[in-house]
Design an enzyme around this catalytic site. Sequence first.
Site, short mmCIF file in Angstrom:
data_model
loop_
_atom_site.label_atom_id
_atom_site.label_comp_id
_atom_site.label_asym_id
_atom_site.label_seq_id
_atom_site.Cartn_x
_atom_site.Cartn_y
_atom_site.Cartn_z
N CYS A 1 -4.29 -2.03 -3.06
CA CYS A 1 -5.66 -1.49 -3.00
C CYS A 1 -5.85 -0.29 -3.93
CB CYS A 1 -6.02 -1.14 -1.56
SG CYS A 1 -5.01 0.17 -0.84
N ARG B 1 -14.33 -4.60 -5.87
CA ARG B 1 -14.90 -3.76 -4.81
C ARG B 1 -16.41 -3.63 -5.02
NH1 ARG B 1 -12.06 0.10 -1.92
NH2 ARG B 1 -14.10 0.50 -0.99
N ASP C 1 0.87 -1.18 0.00
CA ASP C 1 0.00 0.00 0.00
C ASP C 1 0.91 1.23 0.00
OD1 ASP C 1 -2.18 1.70 0.32
OD2 ASP C 1 -2.58 1.15 2.41
#
Length: 310
Positions: free
Chosen positions: A265, A293, A225
């Site tokens: 992400c 998502r 991330d």
Amino acid sequence: MKPGPGLRRHFLQFKDLRAEEYAYLFERTREIKKRFKNYERYQPLVDRTLAMIFEKASTRTRVSFEAGMYQMGGSVVHLTTGDSQLGRAEPVEDSARVISRMVDLVMIRTYEQAKLEGFAAQSRVPVINGLTNEYHPCQILADIYTFIEHRGSIQGKVVAWVGAGNNMANTWLQAADILGFTVHVSTPSGYEADAAVAGVRNPACWKIFDHPLDACAGAHLVTTDVWTSMGYEAENEERRKAFVDWCVDEDMMSAAAPDALFMHCLPAHRGEEVTAEVIDGPQSVVWDEAENRMHVQKALMEYLLLGRIG
Ligand code: CP
Ligand code: NVA
């Protein structure tokens, strides 16, 4: 607003649902995604309204919830700190009392988890965590669904976390505890994941590694991330120096299992937490991950509002 047989339950942390509920949600996601891909209309949420409250920026979370809710026949109300009374210090509990009398479901992206929980405590309707400083459960829901889609069950597998002990890391740890996999965590010194914040009951579900390459060894999934999460921008320069060796590169992917996947992400910074070769390479599933998502959140909204189907 018709009172449905919904669960009146919140999704504030990953541990708010049980393993068997995740198995159900992943099955519903598969079905809902299949209908979407076949252009089949599926509108179980006609007359239902989702309020989305954003106190931080977003692309994926906004588009996935908004498009997903419209596809299911419902509607959305979009609020930000800047254009609502939340930005003028109206207590979050008062906002919750008012908003939850008018809508069926609320999604919030904010700073402290305590603020989200303060809202949920006064809400008449289910509240979903769209990211806080501490957790990002909708993202991990999508990530695990994506892993299952590509590789089958995640149970017993090893996930390598390379980067900050942040909201994503905490949520991976919770998920490992619930779904029975292991997370190999490597963070720079001073940016470790906090087991108490992560809320992990079984300490065996994670192992700490000083060097990111060691964390990746044999892993079935390598994930990372941004070095600086939203809300921590003042630490940007300091973090750039501390994180310089925590860039997922081809050496790390080579140390992982031969069929290891790479996830992020997003948004990503090529050349910082991941090289372009890895994120744009053959092991990367970041675009499926982002698309999922929407599909997992449609299953989640259906579950919170209507309970189990059939
Ligand atoms: N991954 C994610 O939550 O992206 P956004 O910040 O764009 O919503
Ligand atoms: N950890 C990142 C995730 C962004 C989707 C952040 O909180 O900014």
